[in-house]
Motif scaffolding. Structure first.
Motif, PDB file in Angstrom:
ATOM      1  N   GLU A 149     -36.804  14.492   3.996  1.00 21.50           N
ATOM      2  CA  GLU A 149     -37.767  14.960   4.989  1.00 21.50           C
ATOM      3  C   GLU A 149     -38.341  13.761   5.730  1.00 21.50           C
ATOM      4  O   GLU A 149     -38.665  12.729   5.130  1.00 21.50           O
ATOM      5  CB  GLU A 149     -38.892  15.754   4.332  1.00 21.50           C
ATOM      6  N   LEU A 150     -38.454  13.906   7.035  1.00 20.70           N
ATOM      7  CA  LEU A 150     -39.031  12.862   7.878  1.00 20.70           C
ATOM      8  C   LEU A 150     -40.535  13.086   7.957  1.00 20.70           C
ATOM      9  O   LEU A 150     -40.988  14.127   8.441  1.00 20.70           O
ATOM     10  CB  LEU A 150     -38.408  12.906   9.269  1.00 20.70           C
ATOM     11  N   SER A 151     -41.312  12.122   7.494  1.00 21.01           N
ATOM     12  CA  SER A 151     -42.769  12.262   7.499  1.00 21.01           C
ATOM     13  C   SER A 151     -43.325  12.030   8.893  1.00 21.01           C
ATOM     14  O   SER A 151     -42.702  11.356   9.729  1.00 21.01           O
ATOM     15  CB  SER A 151     -43.399  11.278   6.518  1.00 21.01           C
ATOM     16  N   ALA A 152     -44.519  12.562   9.125  1.00 21.49           N
ATOM     17  CA  ALA A 152     -45.193  12.345  10.403  1.00 21.49           C
ATOM     18  C   ALA A 152     -45.470  10.860  10.615  1.00 21.49           C
ATOM     19  O   ALA A 152     -45.359  10.347  11.739  1.00 21.49           O
ATOM     20  CB  ALA A 152     -46.487  13.148  10.451  1.00 21.49           C
ATOM     21  N   THR A 153     -45.799  10.150   9.539  1.00 16.79           N
ATOM     22  CA  THR A 153     -46.095   8.722   9.639  1.00 16.79           C
ATOM     23  C   THR A 153     -44.874   7.937  10.113  1.00 16.79           C
ATOM     24  O   THR A 153     -44.968   7.101  11.027  1.00 16.79           O
ATOM     25  CB  THR A 153     -46.573   8.175   8.284  1.00 16.79           C
ATOM     26  N   ASN A 154     -43.724   8.198   9.506  1.00 20.51           N
ATOM     27  CA  ASN A 154     -42.509   7.493   9.908  1.00 20.51           C
ATOM     28  C   ASN A 154     -42.117   7.833  11.348  1.00 20.51           C
ATOM     29  O   ASN A 154     -41.619   6.981  12.086  1.00 20.51           O
ATOM     30  CB  ASN A 154     -41.359   7.827   8.964  1.00 20.51           C
ATOM     31  N   LEU A 155     -42.336   9.095  11.732  1.00 22.80           N
ATOM     32  CA  LEU A 155     -42.023   9.490  13.104  1.00 22.80           C
ATOM     33  C   LEU A 155     -42.948   8.782  14.097  1.00 22.80           C
ATOM     34  O   LEU A 155     -42.508   8.296  15.142  1.00 22.80           O
ATOM     35  CB  LEU A 155     -42.139  11.007  13.252  1.00 22.80           C
ATOM     36  N   LYS A 156     -44.217   8.718  13.778  1.00 21.36           N
ATOM     37  CA  LYS A 156     -45.169   8.051  14.665  1.00 21.36           C
ATOM     38  C   LYS A 156     -44.868   6.561  14.815  1.00 21.36           C
ATOM     39  O   LYS A 156     -45.144   5.966  15.861  1.00 21.36           O
ATOM     40  CB  LYS A 156     -46.592   8.229  14.123  1.00 21.36           C
ATOM     41  N   ASN A 157     -44.300   5.950  13.784  1.00 20.97           N
ATOM     42  CA  ASN A 157     -43.998   4.523  13.817  1.00 20.97           C
ATOM     43  C   ASN A 157     -42.662   4.208  14.486  1.00 20.97           C
ATOM     44  O   ASN A 157     -42.278   3.040  14.593  1.00 20.97           O
ATOM     45  CB  ASN A 157     -44.009   3.947  12.404  1.00 20.97           C
ATOM     46  N   LEU A 158     -41.947   5.236  14.940  1.00 21.38           N
ATOM     47  CA  LEU A 158     -40.643   5.025  15.574  1.00 21.38           C
ATOM     48  C   LEU A 158     -40.817   4.247  16.884  1.00 21.38           C
ATOM     49  O   LEU A 158     -41.550   4.682  17.775  1.00 21.38           O
ATOM     50  CB  LEU A 158     -39.987   6.379  15.864  1.00 21.38           C
ATOM     51  N   PRO A 159     -40.151   3.108  17.050  1.00 15.46           N
ATOM     52  CA  PRO A 159     -40.239   2.369  18.312  1.00 15.46           C
ATOM     53  C   PRO A 159     -39.519   3.118  19.435  1.00 15.46           C
ATOM     54  O   PRO A 159     -38.421   3.645  19.237  1.00 15.46           O
ATOM     55  CB  PRO A 159     -39.536   1.041  18.000  1.00 15.46           C
ATOM     56  N   PRO A 203     -39.240  -7.196  31.015  1.00 20.06           N
ATOM     57  CA  PRO A 203     -38.662  -6.379  29.938  1.00 20.06           C
ATOM     58  C   PRO A 203     -39.401  -5.053  29.787  1.00 20.06           C
ATOM     59  O   PRO A 203     -40.598  -4.953  30.052  1.00 20.06           O
ATOM     60  CB  PRO A 203     -38.830  -7.267  28.701  1.00 20.06           C
ATOM     61  N   CYS A 204     -38.636  -4.045  29.364  1.00 18.41           N
ATOM     62  CA  CYS A 204     -39.226  -2.714  29.160  1.00 18.41           C
ATOM     63  C   CYS A 204     -40.142  -2.746  27.935  1.00 18.41           C
ATOM     64  O   CYS A 204     -39.729  -3.201  26.864  1.00 18.41           O
ATOM     65  CB  CYS A 204     -38.113  -1.699  28.959  1.00 18.41           C
ATOM     66  N   PRO A 205     -41.368  -2.301  28.083  1.00 19.34           N
ATOM     67  CA  PRO A 205     -42.277  -2.323  26.923  1.00 19.34           C
ATOM     68  C   PRO A 205     -41.816  -1.366  25.827  1.00 19.34           C
ATOM     69  O   PRO A 205     -41.280  -0.297  26.092  1.00 19.34           O
ATOM     70  CB  PRO A 205     -43.612  -1.874  27.521  1.00 19.34           C
ATOM     71  N   ILE A 206     -42.001  -1.783  24.587  1.00 23.32           N
ATOM     72  CA  ILE A 206     -41.669  -0.962  23.419  1.00 23.32           C
ATOM     73  C   ILE A 206     -42.973  -0.533  22.762  1.00 23.32           C
ATOM     74  O   ILE A 206     -43.830  -1.362  22.464  1.00 23.32           O
ATOM     75  CB  ILE A 206     -40.809  -1.741  22.403  1.00 23.32           C
ATOM     76  N   GLU A 207     -43.104   0.768  22.559  1.00 25.15           N
ATOM     77  CA  GLU A 207     -44.305   1.316  21.937  1.00 25.15           C
ATOM     78  C   GLU A 207     -43.928   2.089  20.679  1.00 25.15           C
ATOM     79  O   GLU A 207     -42.778   2.512  20.513  1.00 25.15           O
ATOM     80  CB  GLU A 207     -45.032   2.265  22.899  1.00 25.15           C
ATOM     81  N   LYS A 208     -44.889   2.278  19.803  1.00 27.90           N
ATOM     82  CA  LYS A 208     -44.703   3.228  18.700  1.00 27.90           C
ATOM     83  C   LYS A 208     -44.853   4.628  19.277  1.00 27.90           C
ATOM     84  O   LYS A 208     -45.707   4.872  20.135  1.00 27.90           O
ATOM     85  CB  LYS A 208     -45.739   2.997  17.608  1.00 27.90           C
ATOM     86  N   LEU A 209     -44.023   5.548  18.808  1.00 27.14           N
ATOM     87  CA  LEU A 209     -44.048   6.905  19.355  1.00 27.14           C
ATOM     88  C   LEU A 209     -45.445   7.512  19.249  1.00 27.14           C
ATOM     89  O   LEU A 209     -45.891   8.231  20.153  1.00 27.14           O
ATOM     90  CB  LEU A 209     -43.028   7.781  18.629  1.00 27.14           C
ATOM     91  N   GLY A 210     -46.143   7.226  18.159  1.00 25.79           N
ATOM     92  CA  GLY A 210     -47.476   7.772  17.964  1.00 25.79           C
ATOM     93  C   GLY A 210     -48.495   7.278  18.978  1.00 25.79           C
ATOM     94  O   GLY A 210     -49.544   7.903  19.161  1.00 25.79           O
TER      95      GLY A 210
END
Length: 357
Positions: free
Chosen positions: A132-142, A3-10
């Protein structure tokens, strides 16, 4: 196949914030550093950006870091979701986030993934006045992170698909332009064929006696959810009203400009900024208002058909006249309350019904 690994964007990229130096300080501006905004990003047809409208000096850049080439810039508010890939070092305002991909991410794979995820990114936005999209939410994007060769294969396939779409869109735009040209030619020729019993009137004499030709709200203020829709030049297009990006103002502000509260049937004309927009107000927009960039003509339906009036103002002759009386060098405008406004005569007579579109 594993399976393709899933990472947090951050974990597979670096996310940085933008900013805007004081616009009142000339020493901060017109330098060598490219600086982009969400509004500018939204107008680009290409995913790549190397030229920006404004630039910063070293002083204007300050402690901000330039985004390295082939990173991805995402508008994180007003609206969330515009995307560009910077081909040169670049910075951006506070309405954007810069995403620097690690060696595990191909930059265009990242771009396409975020493009596919715009609706989800918008749902992650928070805020009362605007989201507004926070940096935290963006970093946590799978984000899925397949091997680089697989990313390259996916990018090549998507490039091919988007190239085909671009070609089809170009053909469609040409057909639309040809249709517009034909329509404008028909519109012009129709109004040139005047009957012997036609009479000429001044537009202001065709209005409701209890109302006047005027413009609307001067300062719109903040966007107010569940308030009153207010039409701007971006909404008044060529013979149609586009409700995309509608500004919503408070009831109190709208009521203070009660003379331009719409009833339906009025003809709206752009009188500031980019001229050319003219449209009849449909009945379902009764109760809405307009901004100062838009003039309202309260046509009296016992004197003139408002559809006919809108078509007449849309003709090249009328548009050329409006352009000829515009005021101001820096900011194009027509004084809606001046005695000149809509002075040229309109022909009336046996042709009482405008051509169908």
């Amino acid at each position: 196949m594993s399976p393709c690994p899933i990472e947090k964007l951050g974990n597979v990229s670096k996310v940085i914030n933008g900013g805007t130096p004081k616009t009142s300080v000339p020493a901060f501006w017109d330098g060598d550093h490219k600086w982009i905004t969400p509004a500018e990003m939204g107008k680009r047809m290409s995913p790549f950006a190397s030229i920006t409208k404004r630039t910063l000096t070293d002083k204007g850049l300050g402690k901000r870091k330039l985004l390295p080439p082939y990173s991805v810039i995402l508008s994180s508010r007003a609206p969330i979701g515009h995307l560009v890939i910077n081909e040169v070092p670049m910075t951006f305002n506070q309405g954007c986030k810069g995403i620097i991909p690690s060696e595990a991410l191909q930059y265009k794979f990242l771009y396409y993934f975020l493009l596919r995820s715009v609706e989800h990114l918008d749902s992650l936005g928070t805020g009362a006045t605007f989201k507004e999209l926070s940096a935290t939410n963006l970093k946590n994007l799978p984000i899925p992170v397949p091997p680089l060769p697989e990313q390259e294969r996916i990018v090549a396939k998507l490039d091919e698909a988007f190239a085909a779409i671009a070609t089809a869109s170009d053909h469609t735009r040409r057909k639309l332009q040809n249709a517009r040209d034909l329509f404008q030619s028909t519109l012009h020729s129709t109004f040139q064929q005047k009957g012997k019993d036609w009479v000429e009137k001044i537009v202001k004499d065709l209005c409701d006696n209890s109302r006047v030709i005027t413009y609307g709200v001067i300062k719109l203020g903040d966007h107010i959810p569940n308030g009153i829709p207010c039409l701007r030049t971006s909404n008044v297009r060529h013979l149609r009203i586009d409700t995309y990006g509608m500004k919503i103002i408070s009831f109190e502000l709208s009521n203070s400009y009660s003379r331009t509260i719409l009833k339906g049937g009025e003809v709206l004309v752009n009188v500031r900024g980019t001229l050319g927009g003219v449209a009849k107000v449909p009945s379902e927009m009764a109760g809405w208002n307009i901004s100062r960039e838009v003039a309202m003509i309260p046509a009296d339906d016992s004197k003139i058909n408002s559809d006919y009036l809108a078509y007449w103002i849309a003709t090249k002759d009328s548009q050329d006249w409006l352009t000829g009386v515009k005021k101001g060098a820096a900011y194009t405008g027509i004084m809606a309350t001046s005695r000149e406004m809509f002075h040229p005569a309109i022909s009336l007579g046996t042709f009482a019904t405008p051509p169908s579109v």
